[in-house]
Motif scaffolding. Structure first.
Motif, PDB file in Angstrom:
ATOM      1  N   ARG A 220    -121.125  32.420  37.024  1.00  9.76           N
ATOM      2  CA  ARG A 220    -120.680  31.415  36.074  1.00  9.76           C
ATOM      3  C   ARG A 220    -119.990  32.031  34.852  1.00  9.76           C
ATOM      4  O   ARG A 220    -119.228  31.360  34.157  1.00  9.76           O
ATOM      5  CB  ARG A 220    -121.863  30.554  35.617  1.00  9.76           C
ATOM      6  CG  ARG A 220    -121.450  29.284  34.874  1.00  9.76           C
ATOM      7  CD  ARG A 220    -122.653  28.400  34.621  1.00  9.76           C
ATOM      8  NE  ARG A 220    -122.274  27.136  34.033  1.00  9.76           N
ATOM      9  CZ  ARG A 220    -122.159  26.918  32.727  1.00  9.76           C
ATOM     10  NH1 ARG A 220    -122.386  27.905  31.882  1.00  9.76           N
ATOM     11  NH2 ARG A 220    -121.818  25.737  32.262  1.00  9.76           N
ATOM     12  N   CYS A 221    -120.281  33.266  34.600  1.00  7.88           N
ATOM     13  CA  CYS A 221    -119.718  33.978  33.454  1.00  7.88           C
ATOM     14  C   CYS A 221    -119.003  35.214  33.984  1.00  7.88           C
ATOM     15  O   CYS A 221    -119.616  36.288  34.080  1.00  7.88           O
ATOM     16  CB  CYS A 221    -120.818  34.391  32.484  1.00  7.88           C
ATOM     17  SG  CYS A 221    -121.895  33.038  31.946  1.00  7.88           S
TER      18      CYS A 221
ATOM     19  N   GLN B 127    -116.887  35.436  26.573  1.00  6.31           N
ATOM     20  CA  GLN B 127    -116.581  34.166  25.916  1.00  6.31           C
ATOM     21  C   GLN B 127    -117.780  33.713  25.076  1.00  6.31           C
ATOM     22  O   GLN B 127    -118.928  34.045  25.374  1.00  6.31           O
ATOM     23  CB  GLN B 127    -116.232  33.105  26.947  1.00  6.31           C
ATOM     24  CG  GLN B 127    -114.912  33.360  27.655  1.00  6.31           C
ATOM     25  CD  GLN B 127    -114.484  32.193  28.518  1.00  6.31           C
ATOM     26  OE1 GLN B 127    -114.967  31.072  28.371  1.00  6.31           O
ATOM     27  NE2 GLN B 127    -113.554  32.444  29.435  1.00  6.31           N
TER      28      GLN B 127
ATOM     29  N   TRP C 161    -120.982  31.855  26.840  1.00  6.37           N
ATOM     30  CA  TRP C 161    -121.626  32.444  28.011  1.00  6.37           C
ATOM     31  C   TRP C 161    -123.000  32.977  27.625  1.00  6.37           C
ATOM     32  O   TRP C 161    -123.243  33.364  26.481  1.00  6.37           O
ATOM     33  CB  TRP C 161    -120.798  33.595  28.549  1.00  6.37           C
ATOM     34  CG  TRP C 161    -119.547  33.209  29.264  1.00  6.37           C
ATOM     35  CD1 TRP C 161    -119.122  31.950  29.595  1.00  6.37           C
ATOM     36  CD2 TRP C 161    -118.528  34.111  29.725  1.00  6.37           C
ATOM     37  NE1 TRP C 161    -117.917  32.011  30.249  1.00  6.37           N
ATOM     38  CE2 TRP C 161    -117.520  33.319  30.348  1.00  6.37           C
ATOM     39  CE3 TRP C 161    -118.370  35.488  29.692  1.00  6.37           C
ATOM     40  CZ2 TRP C 161    -116.384  33.868  30.920  1.00  6.37           C
ATOM     41  CZ3 TRP C 161    -117.230  36.046  30.269  1.00  6.37           C
ATOM     42  CH2 TRP C 161    -116.250  35.247  30.879  1.00  6.37           C
ATOM     43  N   TYR C 162    -123.908  32.978  28.606  1.00  3.72           N
ATOM     44  CA  TYR C 162    -125.253  33.542  28.426  1.00  3.72           C
ATOM     45  C   TYR C 162    -125.990  32.794  27.293  1.00  3.72           C
ATOM     46  O   TYR C 162    -125.635  31.663  26.969  1.00  3.72           O
ATOM     47  CB  TYR C 162    -125.182  35.053  28.183  1.00  3.72           C
ATOM     48  CG  TYR C 162    -124.413  35.779  29.273  1.00  3.72           C
ATOM     49  CD1 TYR C 162    -125.023  36.117  30.478  1.00  3.72           C
ATOM     50  CD2 TYR C 162    -123.065  36.093  29.109  1.00  3.72           C
ATOM     51  CE1 TYR C 162    -124.306  36.764  31.481  1.00  3.72           C
ATOM     52  CE2 TYR C 162    -122.342  36.734  30.111  1.00  3.72           C
ATOM     53  CZ  TYR C 162    -122.969  37.060  31.298  1.00  3.72           C
ATOM     54  OH  TYR C 162    -122.268  37.691  32.291  1.00  3.72           O
TER      55      TYR C 162
END
Length: 224
Positions: A16-17, A41, A44-45
């Motif tokens: 996803r990242c 970005q 993210w996370y």
């Protein structure tokens, strides 16, 4: 003695990242130092959102005092929830009980212990906050609300190419609009017990950011 509990996901390659990580310098290549380059970005996370993430001409992270992310956090434990279960205002009220809410609110589901966070199911099957649940959280007027799961139902649609403009991200719309910051994708909440905990959140010092990675730590008394 104090114990420090990390509530932050590791920054590692993830579907996803799509982070890119590479060595700029390394001992293996004969360089005098190890240096790593990576792209990241702001959402993210484990990260924190500012209102400008969703609403033009609103506050960035710089517009909030850093001390908003230090202090007592109230834990709303709904870790009994199952996959795809809505989390309503009544459920959150019951989790709060007679506790006086603090300015930091953390919603605890322990979701990554039920569904591994690298999997698609972490997003596709996540419990989620209902509209009345988001409105109730905002009504507490905290400085920040944190979640350890994909808290908006429509987040799952993004994986299938649905434009964000066609998704209704409930907590983003109801909470950020009230000038309340949000922390997304916290982890390890199973290690935090009780109704309140000392909390520290340190965002990356990116100027005038719409969001940033944040290191979240709970501070508890160590057992003898």
């Amino acid at each position: 003695m104090k114990k420090y509990i990390d509530l932050t996901l590791p920054i590692v390659p993830h579907w996803r990242c799509p982070i890119e990580i590479k060595d700029v310098k390394s001992f293996d290549k004969g360089d005098a130092a190890n240096v790593t380059w990576f792209t990241l970005q702001t959402h993210w996370y484990t990260h924190i959102d500012a209102p400008i993430h969703q609403f033009p001409n609103t506050k960035t992270l710089n517009d909030f005092p850093l001390e908003y992310l230090f202090g007592k956090a109230t834990i709303l434990d709904v870790s009994y929830v199952e996959a795809n279960q809505p989390i309503t205002a009544d459920m959150l009220k019951e989790a709060l009980g007679d506790t006086e809410p603090t300015k930091i609110i953390l919603v605890k589901t322990c979701w990554e212990d039920k569904t591994e966070w690298h999997s698609h199911d972490y997003w596709d099957e996540s419990p989620y906050i209902t509209e009345d649940g988001a409105e109730w959280l905002a009504s507490l007027e905290p400085h920040v609300v944190g979640f350890d799961f994909a808290q908006d139902y429509d987040i799952r649609k993004l994986r299938f190419g649905v434009p964000e403009s066609q998704c209704y991200l409930t907590t983003h719309r109801k909470i950020l609009k009230k000038d309340i910051m949000m922390i997304e994708y916290m982890s390890n909440m199973k290690s935090v017990t009780g109704k309140t905990v000392d909390f520290v959140g340190l965002p990356t010092a990116l100027e005038h950011a719409n969001g940033a990675q944040i290191r979240c730590v709970a501070v508890v008394d160590a057992e003898d």
